[in-house]
Design an enzyme around this catalytic site. Structure first.
Site, PDB file in Angstrom:
ATOM      1  N   ASP A 105     -11.633  -3.348 -56.382  1.00  0.00           N
ATOM      2  CA  ASP A 105     -12.696  -2.580 -55.753  1.00  0.00           C
ATOM      3  C   ASP A 105     -13.032  -1.328 -56.547  1.00  0.00           C
ATOM      4  OD1 ASP A 105     -12.645  -4.409 -53.671  1.00  0.00           O
ATOM      5  OD2 ASP A 105     -11.227  -3.221 -52.490  1.00  0.00           O
ATOM      6  N   TYR A 106     -14.180  -0.763 -56.249  1.00  0.00           N
ATOM      7  CA  TYR A 106     -14.639   0.486 -56.876  1.00  0.00           C
ATOM      8  C   TYR A 106     -13.584   1.583 -56.779  1.00  0.00           C
ATOM      9  CZ  TYR A 106     -17.798   4.488 -57.694  1.00  0.00           C
ATOM     10  OH  TYR A 106     -18.394   5.633 -58.177  1.00  0.00           O
TER      11      TYR A 106
END
Length: 239
Positions: A105-106
């Site tokens: 994820d970011y």
């Protein structure tokens, strides 16, 4: 020699074979100027001109295997419509085209593999191979015995039951705690979802291992090539 189009796209390091199939169905692939709409179409990589999104591909690139220590704030993708930084931006000096094996994820950091070997990428991501992924997780609060038991049995999120997770305590801060979590699945935001489900939202998340591979000697934002011995060993466990 004729080969399936999605395999050739994968060999060129453009995308995994599964993603290549999606691009064919989306009519983003042409062969000799004609849009290909049918999966399983066979072409000759030595003679035919193959374009993806209008760009000519090179299916005979050397196999490349990279281990990246991804920082927070990067998208695990080749490009981002919103203009956010992508992990490919960190691979300065890499001439072959590679793509991420799975996702982080970011806001998640840590170990990310990138390659243009589509077969190995698919094998590493496939849950049936049960290749372990190890994470350090900072959570809100502290897990109790009941939480540990639920994680070991699997947690139902959305419409599926997660595979059992191995979890152990690392340390406690004033209001939060760190745990080590080992899973072999790779569903989207899985760790965040299951810990949210049992009332302990994730505050920080870092993947520290995939199988036997770890981050030793690789600083945040940096990368290294896998050794031939590591590639052979990874292929062996991904069979």
């Amino acid at each position: 020699m004729l080969e399936r189009l999605q395999k050739i796209i994968s060999m060129a390091g453009v995308a995994s074979r599964r993603h290549a199939e999606e691009m064919i169905l989306q009519e983003r692939v042409t062969v000799n100027g004609k849009i290909v709409k049918k999966l399983g179409t066979k072409v000759d990589p030595e003679k035919d001109h193959i374009k993806v999104n209008g760009k000519l591909i090179n299916p005979r690139q050397p196999k490349t295997y990279i281990l990246l220590n991804k920082p927070r704030g990067y998208i695990t993708s080749l490009r981002d419509k919103e203009g956010r930084p992508v992990v490919i931006d960190l691979l300065k000096g890499i001439r072959t085209r590679v793509y991420p094996v799975g996702r982080l994820d970011y806001d998640t950091e840590g170990l990310l593999l990138l390659t243009n070997d589509g077969d190995l990428a698919n094998a590493v991501m496939h849950p049936e191979r049960e290749i372990k992924k190890t994470y350090y997780v900072k959570i809100k609060g502290t897990l109790d015995d009941k939480d540990f038991e639920r994680l070991k049995r699997g947690i139902k999120i959305e419409e599926y039951l997660t595979a059992p997770a191995n979890v152990k305590k690392l340390k406690k801060t004033n209001e939060n705690s760190w745990i080590e979590m080992v899973i072999h699945e790779g569903r989207k935001r899985q760790i965040r979802k299951i810990l949210e489900k049992i009332g302990h939202p994730v505050l920080k998340l870092k993947r520290i291992k995939i199988g036997f591979l770890d981050l030793k000697g690789v600083e945040t934002g940096k990368y290294r090539y896998l050794t031939p011995q590591e590639v052979s060993r990874l292929k062996a466990i991904a069979k």
